[in-house]
Design an enzyme around this catalytic site. Structure first.
Site: not given
Length: 296
Positions: A163, A51, A125
């Site tokens: 994540c 990430e 994301k």
């Protein structure tokens, strides 16, 4: 057998107090290029970076200076460089960086490149945390607006989750229903905060949806914040939730695994989770939970 050799890179970051954002990008690129080239020499066909791989996890503080880490996708310098590397090694790549769509609008994004270096698209994301001890991401990231796309690379159909997304089963299911064979989950997460979930949630996504998962994490403490240890242990797991390969806890490392995609069909035939879904009863998932509980 339909084997896809896949790789994950985990890496530490230098002391952010001693470098500008531009210098940090150059340092992290210089660290990653040898690992990317090693993956190419080993015959890795799909490689995922961690990430926001071009810098530290700057969300440990709220400072506008970190907006300078953001780049355009696909026209920024990092993606252009990775396109060249992907083409050189005939290797599809997942490249997570900080994206600037326009001034003041930024996303936590992963670009997906095919083995010929072509740009296939991106995932932004979706779920953005803002919580202790130092995950102040709403200061930096607009929630993703692209849904849960899958990408047909030369070697496999892949999806990306990033994540904090991994705590939400809905997007993981959407990727499975869209035909993802491998889901890559680049992360930045610390011991004490999430480690007890690290091998539970993501393996559960693999089992619930009958696909492979490859997930990577940073390593070490990141100065000057030092708010928690990034514990590495990047790994691949199969559709039965079995961990196939796992990286160390504290070293910059490339982890490589051979993924037999024919196992997907075997598992899905045995466990008919997609067949036995009841979407006709899932409407409450689109709203807030009822406070008074079920009736009748």
């Amino acid at each position: 057998m339909r084997i896809v050799k896949s790789g994950l890179i985990q890496a530490s970051a230098p002391d952010a107090s001693k470098h500008t954002p531009a210098q940090l990008r150059e340092l992290m690129i210089a660290k990653h290029l040898p690992l990317i080239d090693e993956a190419g020499k080993l015959g890795v066909q799909i490689l995922c970076l961690q990430e926001i791989f071009t810098g530290p996890y700057f969300c440990a503080e709220q400072d506008p200076k970190w907006y300078a880490m953001a780049e355009r996708i696909p026209d920024g310098p990092t993606i252009r460089l990775m396109q060249e590397r992907a083409k050189r090694h005939k290797m599809a790549m997942v490249v997570p960086i900080y994206e600037e769509e326009m001034t003041g609008v930024y996303y936590n994004t992963a670009a997906v490149l095919d083995a010929d270096g072509s740009y296939l698209g991106k995932y932004r994301k979706t779920h953005i945390p803002h919580c202790k001890p130092a995950f102040w991401e709403k200061f930096y990231f607009t929630p993703g607006d692209l849904g849960f796309p899958v990408f047909d690379t030369k070697y496999a159909r892949i999806g990306v989750y990033i994540c904090y997304d991994r705590h939400f089963p809905e997007g993981a299911r959407a990727l499975g229903l869209a035909g993802a064979e491998i889901v890559f989950i680049p992360s930045a997460t610390t011991a004490g905060h999430s480690e007890y979930l690290w091998k539970l949630e993501q393996a559960a996504h693999a089992v619930a949806n009958g696909y492979f998962v490859g997930t990577n994490n940073r390593v070490g403490l990141e100065a000057p914040w030092n708010f928690g240890e990034f514990y590495g242990t990047s790994y691949f797991c199969d559709p039965r939730g079995k961990i196939l390969k796992e990286a160390s806890r504290d070293k910059d490392e490339l982890v490589v695994a051979d993924l037999d995609l024919e196992l997907i069909e075997q598992v899905r035939v045995q466990w008919q989770f997609f067949r036995d879904r009841r979407p006709d009863l899932y409407a409450p998932l689109l709203g807030m939970p009822r406070r008074d509980g079920p009736r009748g």
